[in-house]
Design an enzyme around this catalytic site. Structure first.
Site, short mmCIF file in Angstrom:
data_model
loop_
_atom_site.label_atom_id
_atom_site.label_comp_id
_atom_site.label_asym_id
_atom_site.label_seq_id
_atom_site.Cartn_x
_atom_site.Cartn_y
_atom_site.Cartn_z
N SER A 107 4.28 2.77 -0.68
CA SER A 107 2.98 3.16 -0.16
C SER A 107 2.00 3.50 -1.29
CB SER A 107 3.13 4.38 0.75
OG SER A 107 1.87 4.92 1.10
N TYR A 130 -4.06 0.61 0.82
CA TYR A 130 -5.17 1.09 1.64
C TYR A 130 -6.47 0.68 0.96
CZ TYR A 130 -2.10 4.18 4.35
OH TYR A 130 -1.13 4.67 5.17
N THR A 156 -2.84 -2.38 4.92
CA THR A 156 -2.91 -1.58 6.14
C THR A 156 -4.36 -1.43 6.57
OG1 THR A 156 -0.90 -0.37 5.58
CG2 THR A 156 -2.38 0.65 7.18
N LYS A 252 -0.98 -5.11 8.19
CA LYS A 252 -0.31 -4.09 9.01
C LYS A 252 -1.32 -3.35 9.89
CE LYS A 252 2.84 -0.10 8.44
NZ LYS A 252 2.02 1.00 9.00
N HIS A 276 1.00 2.53 13.67
CA HIS A 276 1.17 3.54 12.62
C HIS A 276 2.17 4.63 13.04
CE1 HIS A 276 -0.95 4.16 8.68
NE2 HIS A 276 -0.26 5.28 8.72
#
Length: 381
Positions: A107, A130, A156, A252, A276
């Site tokens: 992540s 992100y 994402t 995602k 999520h």
């Protein structure tokens, strides 16, 4: 706990060993947690067709995800603050995934950095991105992922705004935890966790601190993250990132057929049906509920993956039967990590593999790539 046979066993042990704020961070959903619960409960309504007198020799769970060979069609999902479930948590999880033969996804909001994972593994891993307002930082992250030889970028799209998670607010979530009286009392009951954290230098967001402008410590990080998620995110940004990255792109956060078709139009290699983990829009449909509809909408134009609610190998095979090429597990491996470190992540994967293999056999199949809706009881999905 002498014998661990299920993911639930790992969850119970993790709850005992991980500080409350970090256990709650992993285990909670937003608002009333109705979508978080639905992700689990909707799997239970799907029933199998049991078959007998079928040759079950030489069974295999080997498959591929975005063209990459996998020991079973399961990847470790990108999860923030993984290194707060256990010291150096991302490194330990990546090692376990590599040994097992499944993808690990790091992540953006990890404790261990991209470089930490690359230095402690020998095979390519995936990186989750992100979209921040600071495009120089995004460019830098992409370059760092390329330098680390990451084999896929997981973009994402469902976190332009942050869902309200009541437990995080009540616990005063921070990394590392603030030394309040309540936190100190709780930490005193978690000696194993505390000793581990004392033995590592990795206690904050490794991909951000020292890399983003004006972020040199935790005091500046808090304000930076609250301001940086990009409210203007659009499909033009997706196209830009696709071109900038140049490699395999997985999108995602898809829960709608039209968004799934836009993934195809924008050149993604795969999409992930995901809400999520019930941590964003409370009241949204479960991931397994949305999966068949989205899979039907895009057909074979794009590889369809899913996450959310998987707690067993039986859940994995149900997702495959309803159109997923592969699935991601987040909370299950976090429970294993919090319970037993790298050994716990390996145990989690072993549990899922065993349940997946046995269920496939009871349904009369020898190859996981043959799984389709024919293994499910009509009317139960």
């Amino acid at each position: 706990m002498a014998i661990i046979t299920t993911i639930e066993d790992l969850r119970v042990l993790a709850q005992k060993r991980v500080p409350r704020m970090f256990y709650d961070y992993a285990d909670a959903g937003s608002w009333t947690e109705s979508t978080y619960r639905a992700n689990n409960e909707d799997f239970g309504r799907i029933k199998f067709r049991q078959r007998v007198a079928v040759n079950l020799e030489n069974r295999t769970l080997a498959s591929t995800m975005i063209g990459q060979p996998v020991a079973m069609p399961v990847a470790l999902a990108p999860t923030g603050l993984t290194g707060m479930q256990h010291a150096d948590g991302e490194i330990l999880a990546a090692r376990a995934a590599e040994k097992f033969g499944v993808p690990f996804t790091l992540s953006t909001m990890s404790i261990c950095s991209i470089e930490d994972i690359a230095a402690n593994t020998s095979k390519p891993f995936w990186f989750q991105l992100y979209v921040m307002k600071d495009r120089d930082f995004i460019n830098n992250l992409i370059d760092r992922a390329k330098a680390a030889n990451c084999s896929a970028l997981v973009l994402t799209l469902d976190l332009q705004v942050l869902g309200q998670r009541h437990k995080d607010l009540r616990n005063g979530l921070s990394a590392p935890p603030k030394l309040t009286v309540a936190n100190l009392i709780n930490l005193a009951t978690k000696p194993r966790w505390c000793l581990g954290m004392l033995g590592t230098r990795r206690r904050t967001f490794g991909n951000i601190v020292g890399h983003a402008k004006s972020v040199s410590d935790m005091s500046s990080l808090s304000s930076w993250t609250s301001q940086q998620f990009d409210l203007s995110l659009s499909w033009k940004d997706v196209a830009w990132i696709k071109q900038r990255w140049g490699g395999k792109l997985i999108i995602k956060g898809i829960m709608d057929e039209e968004d799934a078709r836009l993934c195809v139009e924008n050149g993604a290699d795969a999409l992930i049906v995901s809400n999520h983990g019930g941590r964003q829009l409370d009241g949204a449909e479960s991931s397994i509920g949305a999966l068949p509809r989205i899979a039907a909408a895009v057909g074979k134009q794009i590889e369809v993956h899913m996450d959310g609610g998987i707690r067993s190998g039986q859940d994995v095979i149900k997702a495959l039967a309803l159109g997923a090429k592969g699935v991601y597990i987040g909370r299950p491996f976090l429970y294993g990590l919090g319970a037993m470190g790298e050994q716990g992540v390996s145990k989690c994967l072993d549990i899922i593999r065993n349940e997946l293999d046995l269920t496939m056999a009871f349904c009369g199949l020898r190859d996981v790539r043959q799984v389709d809706q024919n293994i499910l009881l009509p009317g139960s999905f």
